[in-house]
Design a protein around this motif. Structure first.
Motif, mmCIF file in Angstrom:
data_model
loop_
_atom_site.group_PDB
_atom_site.id
_atom_site.type_symbol
_atom_site.label_atom_id
_atom_site.label_comp_id
_atom_site.label_asym_id
_atom_site.label_seq_id
_atom_site.Cartn_x
_atom_site.Cartn_y
_atom_site.Cartn_z
ATOM 1 N N GLY A 1 0.797 -1.231 0.000
ATOM 2 C CA GLY A 1 0.000 0.000 0.000
ATOM 3 C C GLY A 1 0.825 1.276 0.000
ATOM 4 N N ILE A 2 2.160 1.150 0.103
ATOM 5 C CA ILE A 2 3.028 2.330 0.076
ATOM 6 C C ILE A 2 3.374 2.661 -1.381
ATOM 7 N N PRO A 3 3.117 3.891 -1.831
ATOM 8 C CA PRO A 3 3.429 4.242 -3.234
ATOM 9 C C PRO A 3 4.917 4.060 -3.543
ATOM 10 N N LYS A 4 5.200 3.474 -4.699
ATOM 11 C CA LYS A 4 6.593 3.253 -5.096
ATOM 12 C C LYS A 4 7.322 4.567 -5.367
ATOM 13 N N ASP A 5 6.571 5.613 -5.668
ATOM 14 C CA ASP A 5 7.211 6.900 -5.955
ATOM 15 C C ASP A 5 7.986 7.428 -4.748
ATOM 16 N N LEU A 6 7.516 7.123 -3.544
ATOM 17 C CA LEU A 6 8.214 7.589 -2.345
ATOM 18 C C LEU A 6 9.596 6.934 -2.237
ATOM 19 N N GLU A 7 9.668 5.660 -2.559
ATOM 20 C CA GLU A 7 10.963 4.977 -2.536
ATOM 21 C C GLU A 7 11.863 5.525 -3.641
ATOM 22 N N SER A 8 11.295 5.736 -4.796
ATOM 23 C CA SER A 8 12.094 6.258 -5.911
ATOM 24 C C SER A 8 12.676 7.625 -5.567
ATOM 25 N N ALA A 9 11.863 8.459 -4.928
ATOM 26 C CA ALA A 9 12.344 9.786 -4.533
ATOM 27 C C ALA A 9 13.470 9.678 -3.516
ATOM 28 N N ALA A 10 13.331 8.739 -2.566
ATOM 29 C CA ALA A 10 14.384 8.552 -1.565
ATOM 30 C C ALA A 10 15.669 8.066 -2.211
ATOM 31 N N MET A 11 15.568 7.163 -3.208
ATOM 32 C CA MET A 11 16.769 6.650 -3.867
ATOM 33 C C MET A 11 17.412 7.709 -4.760
ATOM 34 N N VAL A 12 16.588 8.612 -5.325
ATOM 35 C CA VAL A 12 17.144 9.726 -6.093
ATOM 36 C C VAL A 12 17.949 10.642 -5.179
ATOM 37 N N ASP A 13 17.506 10.776 -3.922
ATOM 38 C CA ASP A 13 18.211 11.622 -2.955
ATOM 39 C C ASP A 13 19.431 10.942 -2.350
ATOM 40 N N GLY A 14 19.721 9.719 -2.771
ATOM 41 C CA GLY A 14 20.945 9.071 -2.312
ATOM 42 C C GLY A 14 20.757 7.828 -1.480
ATOM 43 N N CYS A 15 19.523 7.454 -1.161
ATOM 44 C CA CYS A 15 19.280 6.245 -0.373
ATOM 45 C C CYS A 15 19.492 5.004 -1.235
ATOM 46 N N THR A 16 19.995 3.977 -0.614
ATOM 47 C CA THR A 16 19.997 2.678 -1.272
ATOM 48 C C THR A 16 18.601 2.081 -1.142
ATOM 49 N N ARG A 17 18.392 0.921 -1.760
ATOM 50 C CA ARG A 17 17.085 0.284 -1.641
ATOM 51 C C ARG A 17 16.799 -0.097 -0.185
ATOM 52 N N LEU A 18 17.821 -0.606 0.512
ATOM 53 C CA LEU A 18 17.630 -0.934 1.919
ATOM 54 C C LEU A 18 17.397 0.325 2.750
ATOM 55 N N GLY A 19 18.088 1.398 2.383
ATOM 56 C CA GLY A 19 17.859 2.660 3.085
ATOM 57 C C GLY A 19 16.433 3.155 2.906
ATOM 58 N N ALA A 20 15.912 3.019 1.689
ATOM 59 C CA ALA A 20 14.522 3.409 1.441
ATOM 60 C C ALA A 20 13.555 2.540 2.240
ATOM 61 N N LEU A 21 13.898 1.258 2.389
ATOM 62 C CA LEU A 21 13.044 0.365 3.182
ATOM 63 C C LEU A 21 12.959 0.837 4.619
ATOM 64 N N TRP A 22 14.119 1.068 5.262
ATOM 65 C CA TRP A 22 14.124 1.392 6.692
ATOM 66 C C TRP A 22 13.724 2.833 6.974
#
Length: 276
Positions: A163-184
């Protein structure tokens, strides 16, 4: 108008039965813990203690190391819950976001594994931990307890992560987060109701577990509360007030946790059901 034909009346009756069935045993145990042996066996029965006493609680801590049992249960339950949620978050994220082959089969296996009775795992676990020299250690209970709660925790978190929009993770990874960083940093905080729900379910399962604790922790110093309480009884004596006092001590942490986080738990269960 016949009141028995009113559907709302039956709803209230059913609710009252459920509440009574849930609270009466706990209330009765508490009242029993305040009675003496003589009053408990008195005829006619007294529902309310005539002379309430805390003597049973002092005896519960003096006749058995109840404080040690309590500490063991806290260490095992908290550690098992933390490990379970950590692994379940990784597994749920992979199944909810990544293109995992045979995803449907994995979900079916999770449901199937969650139905395994604990007794079927007892002998393999006993032999494994005996060979590793891990009996009478916290690890001997933390690992099995976390594994037993893992399927339900994973299935609970999957519905929230989806239920969490994927765009939020994509935005976090654009800002420098890894995939695991976006998860936590993004997915897990936004799924807080589901995390609370899975955590409390895992904690309660570990706190109440008896069979593995009895088998893998035979030393008195390593017993958990469910096992330790059984040693208050003797061959010919069953001191109900004393055992009731120990049971109240065991019930307090679970009651406090549920009272503090009941809204998040109920919200997590309902939201998970809608999203799933």
């Amino acid at each position: 108008m016949n009141p028995f034909k009113n559907p709302r009346l039956w709803v209230w009756v059913a609710a009252a039965v459920v509440v009574f069935n849930g609270f009466f045993p706990a209330v009765w145990i508490f009242l029993t813990s305040l009675k003496t042996e003589g009053e408990l066996t008195r005829i006619p029965i007294t529902y309310w203690p005539a002379n309430p006493t805390l003597h049973n609680y002092f005896r519960a801590f003096s006749e058995q190391p109840l404080g040690r049992y309590f500490l063991n249960s806290v260490i095992v339950a908290v550690s098992a819950t933390a490990l379970c949620i950590f692994v379940a978050s990784l597994a749920a994220y992979a199944l909810a976001r990544l293109h995992v082959p045979r995803r449907g089969l994995i979900l079916s296996l999770l449901v199937g594994v969650s139905m395994f009775p604990t007794v079927t795992l007892l002998i393999p676990l006993f032999e494994t931990f005996l060979a590793l020299g891990l009996r009478n250690t916290y690890v001997a209970l933390i690992l099995p307890h976390a594994a037993l709660s893992l399927p339900v925790a994973t299935l609970t978190l999957i519905s929230f992560f989806q239920g969490i929009p994927k765009d939020l993770e994509s935005a976090a990874m654009v800002d420098g987060c890894t995939r695991l960083g976006a998860l936590w940093r993004v997915v897990v905080p936004l799924s807080a109701p589901g995390v609370f729900t899975a955590s409390i379910l895992a904690f309660v399962n570990s706190w109440d577990e008896f069979l593995l604790a009895l088998t893998l922790m035979p030393s008195q110093a390593m017993r958990t509360l469910p096992v330790g309480i059984t040693f208050y009884q003797g061959e010919y004596v069953f001191p109900w007030p004393l055992i009731s006092a120990a049971l109240v001590v065991a019930l307090v942490p679970v009651a406090v946790i549920i009272a503090l986080f009941q809204e998040r738990v109920v919200g997590g269960l309902t939201q998970g059901g809608v999203k799933g």
